[in-house]
Design a protein around this motif. Structure first.
Motif: not given
Length: 1413
Positions: A1156-1165
């Motif tokens: 989930v954290i990786v998904e957040v990072i991808k989205e915000i990045r």
């Protein structure tokens, strides 16, 4: 008599005939059964032929022949060695193999033999040199290694987890250091020395955030209860009262916390209250108790403000009548009333306006009380327990009279004009100095022995200066005759005593007596109050969503109403060292800390104060009483329910546990010594035999240990920092891998001693060094490939392991052979192992046989025994070998000791795996394992819990586990990278940028759907709109003349500071001050919400100075700071410089696991990258990005590293073995092992992360230990594939098993590490690797080799299963026949007693024979 048989010129293309051919001419028994008497000198047959090397490689072959062929002679070795050579020729001596190929007696991979010959000659020379100069080599290497060890005094252990985790030079490192680079490059733009702004900088674990989590005492406990919340209140109070003493000064949280700055007013009289207001302004807490009045208790101020002495003028004006007593704190403070009161008398500029916009209101007075029976619960509280008007207090007094109990009355100190400090208006320093003395007396009374208070204590009476208590008879005046004032005083004096009486459990049965028909205390519905979160002291801008403060909140499925929560969390911010330094460096601040005037106050000193306080904070809660419970036997048992974390916690814990644990290291190395010595023990008569190697085993472990220590020293010289991986893993891992080579040397050492009588170390290294070279080189390369992972801690670990393995390799080829050569003297002398004073009788008999000199052949006499050994019965050894290969002995000429591992391997294991059905089963099982491994890889997940990185059962680890279990929110900042951003014209783009990030489902939002945290551009716009409104009112009232654009001074009503500020802002744009045509026409903010661009930087300066509380609340962290400005300053409002750094805060929630954290990072990045391309340079920053962003590239980095090491292994093995087929066979097994290990990780629930990636990468290199020995033995054996497989397994199975067990024993102590990640990701994974390596290396690989293994390096041309030795060579080298005479001297060609054959001397162009007479 010499007879010329061939004239000169006959067959000049031949150099000479082979010794074996000359033997054949002798005929009879001397020739043996193999000899065909009809053989003749055929071209290219038995002689060295110049046409043998042709083509483009001929010159190179000639050069190689001249340097690599003919350097060895078969007469240098014993008969046993010769038998060994006939079975494994290229293993023993590649030079002799090349001689046979040149003599056309064999064929094979000539280039592989050239390579092998070169390596063997180098190793032989090294071993011979070491043996001949053993003491010199040992002393020299000890000196060199000792110099390396000297570097250990400069060891630096890195404990900054950000530096351990973030790759230097990468994008993340550049982003984290951007703030620091801005600080270095930007010059402060201040006109006053106290106008510097405070900045909170994110530093990896929350930056300035300090966190406290309260977890349940038992499973399922609801924390939203009176007891749970009051427990949290008491903890917050204890934290607020923590004091440390440094430089003779007491420091508390209120001195160090992040909080809005005091007002900056131009009114000299108002400045007299700056110090008091600064103390009243609270720290910013994010806490669940902010929903209730009790949230005011930790806010102070500390020390309390005295109403009479410090706010006497306000008290005199009646502004503090709502406060009982003389102590002013947030528990009884109506801040808005005070600020507006001060503003009526003295101008505070727009500060009062800011209070209204911030929604401060009555502070905490109008919030519900958790415990309405708290005597201090204010009257404005919604659930205040009213006891006076309802007559409850009268009935209670009557009850006390009946029971004859006394009542403690509260005596209130009323305001007296005589208590006022009139000097306050004229000598503020004196007043503050007195307050400091009073505070010091209070602290001394509270704790006279210890200036750093780590235990919770009750405040002494001296500190509670507000009230005193007296004991009075219950007799009371008649309440009906009292005036309202007297009645209030009467009730107030008894209210607290009655509530304390009601709280006692024994008195609860009498409640009905005193309550009558009146309602009892009303406890709030805690869940309902906290359902939408809580507001800070400024409810308009400080809102704490439930996800931030409540853990595992449970809501009604249908209504969404909050029902329960399992944990509570409070967060408070500590300012940076630079901020604290700036806070107390000015003359105005010295009033509160006058001792600093004589102290060396620097940023470093401020950092020391902060760190000391943080450690006091964590130590207090680590040892808190709520973290322990008393068992039935009276002992204290740890049960952690209070979990603190400061930014120093993890660094302190890592520093404590990153030290070398010498006890575990000594135990681990002791076990290795015991294992090595036991496996090398050989006894004779209950005592160590002469051929026992216990001493050598001991010396080998010591050598590897010393080499490892020297390697660590060299790593220090190279500037490689140590970390937990270094101290917890490297010593054991390198020991386990390093002793493998020792076991290989010792395994072959016994054979070499029996086979050679001189230069034993040269022979030992020549035969064994190739295996050691293959395995050590690939081990080193595997860890070197691990440095490709962009994680500094893992890079350091892999680099240090590479250096240590290199040092082990050097030591095992230099120091250890020198030690063996010294021990060899003892062995030759027949002395017992370890007990060197005792003689071994069995060894004496052996030595006596060995000491009988062989008869040296006479000149011209040959020794047939040196070429072919008889086995009895007139049968040639060659025939015996051939016959044995057709039976069940698999070509093994020597018997093994029964009931040993070697015997079991030869008698049971080799026949077992030679069975065709077993081979099919092994292949099918291996395929099945690979399929299961692929399935396991699909089930594998990514992630590394931060709690795994810390030692188990420690407080920081417990905190991280509690946070992972109950809370899923992380703070985040969106950083705008100036100064090239056009803020005035990109306002809408910045707004869109914030909204785009805020639209993520992971961003916490307020009731309006916008991000929960206010940001600076929005707050600046709101402030400008409020200023514009005041300005419009002033224009409407005629205070500002639009026609002339001037202020009407004739107007009787004084213009407000807000309107005056608006007027000056309208006139200011850039460096110009033009009012005409702008006042009344230009708007500060247009109808669409865009701030006027031409005056943007002027407005920024005004907002920064006039609305500074909101600036601090938004955590904007401007650099450079706008210049100082006050409303009474005439002329243009100075424009601010373009911002090089600013940030927008967000809070992320729902980050429950790594995917989930990786998904957040991808989205915000992706959002950030999109807006960067649109002309708004920016990047996200926060804990999630710091520790989880590397997962974006983990798979790519892992595949790159594995591909690199696999290619390196293939190339290195192809070069060393000069056999791509063999290298490919090894590589195939290594890939299979790596896949199976990855599958094991998935099935075992071990997550994929950089740590486990290192083990996968190194598995490729370490796996060579289980494969290279087998393949090398297979290549160097003769016979068909089945026979060579059997010979290879018989040769290397035992040392490979010893190596595997020693590696397992070396890493065994990792199982006792305090670090969970060491146990899980190194001990468990490396143990699995050893098991997988043994299965593939000793079961699958032999089966594959027997079916499709590479061809042998040399094959006899006579169809024999063994290779004959070439004739003995006396010359040091074989010259080219064109360069002059060349001769062979064959020795002792007698076939038996009395048998004589001809002696031959071959000379260029001439062959002479000596005929029998």
């Amino acid at each position: 008599m010499l007879t010329l048989l061939e004239p000169p010129g006959a067959k000049q293309h031949q150099r000479f005939q082979s010794g074996q051919y000359l033997l054949n001419l002798g005929g009879g028994a001397a020739a043996g059964a193999d000899v065909d008497e009809d053989d003749d000198y055929d071209e290219g047959g038995g002689a060295y032929d110049r046409d043998d090397a042709d083509g483009c490689c001929a010159p190179l072959e000639k050069v190689l022949d001249s340097h690599l062929v003919g350097k060895s002679s078969s007469n240098e070795y014993s008969s046993r060695w010769k038998r060994e050579f006939r079975q494994r020729p290229s293993w023993c001596d590649a030079d002799l193999c090349l001689q046979q190929i040149k003599r056309r007696k064999a064929k094979g991979n000539r280039w592989a033999l050239y390579s092998r010959s070169f390596i063997q000659k180098c190793l032989y020379s090294l071993g011979s040199f070491v043996q001949n100069h053993a003491l010199s080599v040992i002393c020299t290497m000890l000196v060199l290694f000792s110099l390396c060890c000297y570097g250990l005094q400069y060891v630096r252990i890195e404990t900054d987890i950000v530096k351990l985790w973030v790759a230097k030079g990468g994008r993340l490192d550049e982003e984290l250091s951007f703030h620091a680079r801005v600080l270095e490059s930007v010059t402060y733009n201040h006109t006053r020395d106290d106008a510097a702004a405070e900045v909170v900088r994110e530093n990896g674990l929350g930056g300035g955030y300090q966190v406290v989590i309260q977890t349940p005492e038992y499973e399922g406990q609801n924390m939203l209860t009176r007891e749970g919340l009051l427990k949290h209140v008491s903890i917050m109070e204890e934290i607020a009262n923590i004091t440390v003493r440094l430089q003779g000064i007491d420091w508390s949280l209120s001195d160090l916390c992040f909080k809005p700055a005091k007002p900056d007013t131009s009114d000299p009289m108002a400045r007299k209250f700056e110090g008091v207001i600064d103390r009243i302004i609270p720290c910013i807490w994010i806490t669940p108790i902010d929903c209730f009045w009790e949230g005011a208790k930790p806010l102070g101020p500390d020390p309390v403000v005295n109403k009479n002495k410090e706010l006497g003028m306000l008290a005199l004006a009646g502004m503090l009548d709502h406060i009982d007593g003389v102590d002013v704190s947030w528990k009884n403070l109506n801040p808005t009333e005070i600020i507006h009161g001060i503003n009526k008398v003295f101008s505070l500029g727009t500060y009062a306006l800011m209070f209204d916009r911030a929604g401060i209101g009555k502070g905490y007075l109008d919030r519900p009380c958790i415990d309405p029976l708290d005597p201090e619960c204010p009257r404005d509280s919604p659930n205040y327990f009213e006891t006076c008007e309802s007559g409850i207090i009268d009935r209670w007094v009557e009850l006390m009279e009946e029971r004859g109990e006394e009542i403690e009355l509260k005596k209130t100190e009323d305001f007296s004009i005589f208590d006022m400090d009139f000097g306050n208006l004229f000598n503020r320093k004196k007043r503050q100095a007195e307050n400091v003395e009073v505070a010091a007396e209070i602290d001394e009374a509270a704790d006279p022995q210890n200036s750093t208070r780590l235990e919770s204590v009750e405040l002494p009476a001296a500190a509670a200066a507000t009230t005193t208590t007296t004991t009075a008879a219950p007799t009371a005046p008649t309440t009906t005759t009292m005036t309202p004032a007297k009645r209030k005083e009467y009730c107030t004096a008894r209210h607290g005593a009655m509530l304390r009486w009601m709280v006692k459990e024994d008195n609860r049965g009498n409640w009905s007596t005193i309550l009558g028909e009146a309602a009892g205390p009303r406890y709030p519905d805690y869940s309902s109050v906290m359902s939408e979160g809580c507001g800070g002291f400024a409810r308009g801008v400080l809102q704490w969503p439930p996800d931030m403060i409540l853990g595992n909140a449970r809501r009604n499925a249908s209504t969404g109403a909050l029902q329960a929560a399992s944990a509570l969390q409070s967060v408070f911010l500590v300012a940076s060292p630079n901020d604290v330094y700036l806070r107390f460096k000015t003359s105005a601040s010295l009033i509160s800390k006058p001792e600093l005037a004589n102290a060396n106050w620097t940023t470093t000193a401020a950092e020391e104060v902060i760190v000391s306080w943080q450690r006091a904070f964590t130590q207090l809660l680590y040892k808190h009483k709520h973290n322990f419970e008393t068992t039935d036997d009276g002992a204290e048992k740890e049960r952690r329910t209070i979990h603190p974390l400061a930014s120093t916690s993890i660094a302190d814990m890592l520093e404590e546990f990153c030290q070398f644990n010498y006890t575990i290291i000594l135990v681990g190395y002791g076990l290795m010594l015991v294992y090595a010595m036991v496996t090398q023990l050989r006894t004779e008569g209950c005592l160590p035999a002469a051929h026992s190697c216990m001493g050598l085993a001991f010396a080998g472990v010591v050598t590897v240990t010393f080499a490892s220590v020297a390697g660590l020293g060299m790593a220090t010289w190279f500037g490689i920092e140590f970390n937990a991986a270094t101290t917890q893993i490297v010593p054991f891992l390198t020991l386990g891998i390093g002793v493998d080579n020792m076991f290989m040397l010792l395994h072959n050492y016994h054979d070499v001693v029996a086979m050679s009588s001189r230069n034993e170390m040269g022979v030992l290294l020549r035969e064994t060094g190739m295996s050691i070279l293959c395995t050590s080189t690939n081990n080193i390369l595997s860890f070197l490939a691990g440095t490709l992972l962009p994680i500094p801690a893992l890079r350091s670990f892999c680099a240090q392991s590479t250096i240590l393995l290199t040092f082990n390799f050097i030591a095992i080829l230099t120091i250890y052979p020198a030690v063996i050569s010294i021990d060899l003297r003892r062995r030759k002398a027949g002395k017992r192992d370890l007990l060197v004073c005792l003689q071994d009788p069995c060894e004496e008999n052996y030595q006596s046989k060995q000491s009988q000199p062989e008869r040296k052949p006479m000149n011209g006499e040959a020794s047939y025994r040196n070429l072919i050994s008889k086995t009895g019965g007139g049968k040639d050894l060659m025939d015996e070998v051939d016959e044995s290969r057709h039976h069940q002995h698999h070509g093994f000429l020597e018997e093994v000791v029964p009931y040993t591992l070697h015997a079991a391997i030869r008698n049971y294991y080799i026949p077992f795996i030679s069975n065709q059905c077993v081979k099919v089963a092994v292949i099918l099982a291996s395929i099945s394992l690979c399929v299961v491994a692929v399935m396991g890889m699909q089930q594998a997940s990514i992630g590394l819990e931060l709690s795994d990185v810390l030692p188990e059962h420690t407080a920081p680890a417990a905190f991280l586990k509690a946070r992972d279990q109950y809370f899923s929110f992380y703070p985040m900042f969106a950083v705008l990278k100036g100064p090239n951003i056009d803020y005035p014209h990109q306002q809408q783009l910045i707004e869109n940028y914030r909204n785009a990030i805020g639209a993520s489902k992971f961003v916490i939002k307020n009731a309006k759907g916008a991000p929960s945290e206010a940001y600076w551009l929005g707050m600046m716009r709101d402030w400008l709109m409020s200023v514009q409104k005041e300005t419009d009112v002033a224009i409407a009232n005629g205070q500002i003349d639009v026609a002339t654009a001037t202020i009407d001074t004739s107007n009787m009503t004084k213009i407000s500071d807000a309107a005056l500020t608006g007027y000056k802002l309208l006139c200011s744009h850039g460096t110009k001050f033009e009012c005409l045509g702008r006042v009344g026409r230009v708007r500060l903010v247009d109808a669409s919400g865009v701030i006027n661009p031409d005056g943007f930087y002027n407005y920024l300066t005004a907002w920064f100075n006039q609305d500074n509380m909101m600036y601090y609340v938004t955590q904007a962290s401007f650099f450079p700071n706008p210049p100082a400005w006050a409303v009474n300053v005439s002329g243009v409002v100075p424009p601010a410089e373009p911002l090089a750094y600013s940030q927008i805060p967000f809070y992320l929630t729902g980050l429950t696991n790594t995917p989930v954290i990786v998904e957040v990072i991808k989205e915000i990045r992706s959002i950030c990258d999109d807006f960067t391309t649109r002309g708004l340079p920016n990047f996200p920053q926060g804990i999630a990005f710091t520790f989880w962003e590397q997962y974006l590239h983990l798979n790519g980095n892992l595949m790159q590293a594995i591909a690199t090491i696999a290619l390196a292994v293939f190339i290195v093995l192809s070069i060393l073995l000069f056999n791509p087929w063999a290298a490919a066979s090894i590589l195939a097994i290594l890939i299979c092992m790596t896949a199976q290990l990855a599958g094991f990780l998935g099935w075992a629930g071990i997550k994929m992360n950089p740590v486990s990636a290192v083990t996968l990468i190194t598995a490729v290199g370490i796996g060579v230990e289980f494969t290279a020995h087998v393949v090398l033995a297979f290549l160097t054996s003769l016979g068909n594939r089945q026979e060579r497989m059997a010979a290879a397994v018989d040769r290397v199975f035992v040392p490979v098993i010893h190596g595997a067990l020693s590696t397992l024993l070396g890493i065994l102590m990792l199982a006792f590490s305090e670090f969970e990640f060491v146990v899980k990701y190194f001990f468990v994974v490396m143990s699995a690797l050893i098991v997988i390596g043994l299965i593939n290396g000793l079961i699958l690989l032999p089966v594959l080799l027997s079916l499709a293994g590479p061809p042998t390096e040399i094959t006899p041309l006579d169809n024999k299963r063994c290779l004959q030795l070439p004739p003995a060579v006396r010359k040091s080298e074989i010259d080219d026949y064109e360069d002059g005479p060349m001769c062979y001297q064959l020795e002792d060609l007698t076939g038996g007693a009395g048998d004589r054959v001809q002696s031959v001397v071959g000379i260029k162009g001439l062959t002479m024979y000596a005929r029998p007479l």
